[in-house]
Write a protein that holds these residues in place. Structure first.
Motif: not given
Length: 345
Positions: A58, A61-62, A65, A315, A324-328, A331
């Protein structure tokens, strides 16, 4: 004389032995990367990293970004600088020329209407989010600033479209996650080496909102990927049990889609109607639904997933690695296609 030579040779052998042993111990310690000892017990760096693998990911990943945002900004600045150099002017003069052409009352009014700023005002993040009327001094200044940002973004995009930009910034590798396979419901190509598993909760609004994204991926790649679904909630909900019970009769996927279409209307009567709609054996459904063993298994599964570092829904795991970005969709699809290609080599 001979005994003296033997003595020197023996000393040499002893020194060499201890030297090799010392080097070997050093190599072992170096490989293990020991970070602490408790008497004769050693704790290695790898052991620490495994213990906090999800938290480390995590954080990485930050950091990634932050680097990505910085990279985008640097690319934008360099593209503007190159364009300014072509015109033999400064970047400041290039932007001023752009704003002089675009920023006028007519364009600002149009921009304001398109974004509903004329009705809702322009927000500003201060102590709280504050909306300012565009006819006020502060609101008008914010509107012009927002419009300039819009113009600049469009202008940079037009310059980028004429450039060949390659990205080599590597994303961190997600850690692998252990799951109780008995509670993963697979569909699609179950024999595929590529898996996409959805960790989800029927009572989660975001899960319901993003379910169409995951369904689109399933419809597109179901012949190449083993798709899976795992119920995950801080308590065992009725829809979670209903989906598991429907799965016992081979209708998990169908029940999943029906449950996501409901808006938290999960009464016993409603769930029974959904079971009848799927032509399930209703007597068996009711018996299985009330079986306490299933509830206990779901609780155990929640604890296992929680310990692995998954704390929220939805997730997505691709090949058991957390995205990391499960809503994209973009990606997820990009990574999924990459894994499909690799599996076919």
């Amino acid at each position: 004389m001979i005994s003296k030579i033997k003595y020197i040779a023996l000393c040499g052998l002893i020194l060499a032995f201890f030297s090799c042993k010392k080097k070997q111990e050093y190599r072992i310690n170096k490989n293990k990367s020991i970070v602490a000892t408790i008497d004769s017990i050693s704790i290695t760096q790898n052991e620490v990293d495994l213990f906090v693998k999800q938290k480390l990911y995590d954080e990485l990943s930050r950091i990634h970004l932050i680097r990505k945002l910085a990279l985008d900004e640097i690319i934008n600045k360099k593209i503007l600088k190159r364009q300014a150099d072509k015109q033999k002017i400064t970047t400041e003069k290039l932007l001023q020329s752009l704003y002089d052409k675009k920023v006028n009352d007519s364009n600002i009014i149009k921009f304001s209407k398109e974004n509903d700023f004329d009705k809702q005002g322009v927000n500003s993040i201060e102590k709280n989010i504050v909306n300012y009327d565009i006819n006020s001094k502060k609101g008008n200044a914010l509107l012009i600033k927002r419009f300039k940002s819009f113009i600049l973004s469009k202008y940079i995009d037009s310059l980028k479209s004429k450039s060949k930009i390659n990205f080599f910034l590597k994303t961190p590798t997600p850690p692998k996650t252990k799951l109780d396979q008995s509670l993963v419901h697979f569909y699609g190509n179950k024999n595929s080496k590529v898996t996409l598993i959805e960790i989800s909760d029927f009572e989660c609004d975001m899960c319901r909102e993003y379910n169409p994204i995951f369904k689109q991926l399933f419809d597109k790649y179901k012949d190449d990927v083993a798709f899976g679904f795992v119920n995950y909630g801080s308590y065992v909900s009725k829809p979670a049990i209903a989906s598991e019970v429907a799965g016992m009769q081979g209708k998990f996927l169908e029940m999943k889609e029906l449950l996501f279409k409901e808006n938290n209307n999960y009464t016993d009567n409603k769930i029974e109607l959904l079971a009848l709609k799927l032509n399930l054996d209703i007597k068996k459904f009711k018996n299985d639904f009330n079986n306490p063993d299933l509830k206990n298994k779901l609780k155990e599964n929640y604890d296992l997933i929680h310990r692995s570092g998954i704390y929220g829904t939805p997730t997505i795991l691709i090949n058991y690695r957390i995205m990391h970005n499960s809503s994209s969709k973009e990606e997820l699809e990009k990574f999924l296609v990459k894994k499909i290609k690799e599996s076919k080599k």
